[in-house]
Design an enzyme around this catalytic site. Structure first.
Site: not given
Ligand code: GLN
Length: 309
Positions: A65, A68, A193, A245, A263
């Protein structure tokens, strides 16, 4: 000062080396559960060009993430602020990063912000390019530019693992298709993605990206502007309000820095006009943030008086 930062990093790693026990490796993307929970890496890169690092700072992991942030900057550069934020909102959700609930509950199907998965998938769908191959190559080139690492590649195992199991992301993409807020082929958007989430980085790469955001979009030491300053400011603000988050509020109080977690175990944080920080620790707390990463950042922020508040 410099010796202090080096010492501080080493002490923080030592102090928090057992903290991974408070977290868990993610299993919903099966390949991520193969990481070594004991790894901790820290890299600090200040805008004067000094670097401090310790632990598993060279260990590669998938950006997840944290991507992003970077793709959001590219999407705004491609489409303009108004266009991107006509499709995705600015507000924190208080829900988990992969929640679908908020979209359906609110009056507008627009994802709440670009840091939750729905918002990020939508942002990724706006990246310009004639084909998915061109889009991913523009994304990877941009990441290479920001990291100064021409060798960035993808982790195919993690990519395939997420592609096979990412049904929740698939569900929210189809939901957005149904609500007519996302354009293009859903599977192609998801593929893009998943690919961007599987880009392999280490703490140095994250610290360098963070350094560019700390330095108002300019690559330190070169004067080269890679992201316009007004875009950097918007992205930094979203990092503060939504980057961790539903732990963003507590993180703002405890650490007080724009940051983004993934993650894969990485956290990228920055002190504006001062430094970029990249941290790795793959065991996560319940909200998807690196347990040791948050602890180490809290310590560094306190010791170096970095909080922006
Ligand atoms: N690729 C992961 C997902 O879409 C990214 C989520 C994350 O890093 N929080 O679930």
């Amino acid at each position: 000062m410099s010796k202090d930062i080096q010492k501080m990093i080493e002490l923080a790693i030592d102090k928090y080396k057992d903290f991974h026990r408070e977290g868990r490796l993610p299993t919903y993307i099966p390949a991520l559960s193969e990481a070594n929970p004991e790894d901790i890496g820290v890299y600090v890169s200040d805008i004067e060009g000094n670097n401090y690092y310790a632990g598993a700072y060279e260990k590669k992991f998938t950006i997840q993430s944290i991507s992003k942030i970077i793709t959001l900057a590219l999407a705004i550069m491609d489409n303009g602020v108004e266009d991107v934020f006509s499709k995705v909102g600015f507000e924190p959700t208080g829900g988990s990063f992969n929640s679908i609930l908020e979209m359906e509950k609110s009056d507008s199907p627009k994802p709440f912000n670009p840091m939750i998965n729905a918002g990020a998938i939508l942002v990724t769908s706006t990246i310009k390019g004639k084909s998915n191959a061109e889009k991913i190559s523009r994304i990877v080139d941009f990441y290479r530019k920001l990291t100064g690492n021409a060798h960035l590649t993808m982790d195919n195992k993690v990519y395939t693992s997420e592609k096979e199991t990412g049904h929740r992301n698939r569900a929210m993409t189809y939901y957005m298709k149904d609500a007519k807020i996302i354009q293009g082929d859903a599977e192609e958007i998801l593929d893009l993605y998943f690919q961007q989430c599987s880009i392999l980085v280490n703490c140095r790469d994250l610290a360098r990206i963070a350094n560019v955001f700390a330095n108002d979009g300019v690559i330190a030491g070169t004067g080269e502007e890679v992201i316009p300053q007004n875009i950097v400011k918007k992205v930094r603000t979203l990092m503060v309000t939504c980057g961790m988050y539903d732990a963003s509020g507590e993180f703002a109080v405890r650490v007080g820095l724009p940051a983004k977690s993934g993650v894969g175990g990485g956290i990228m944080a920055l002190a504006p006009q001062k430094m970029g920080i990249g941290i790795y620790g793959p065991a996560l707390e319940g909200k998807g943030n690196s347990v040791v990463g948050m602890k180490v950042l809290e310590e560094l922020s306190k010791e170096l008086n970095l909080s922006i508040f």
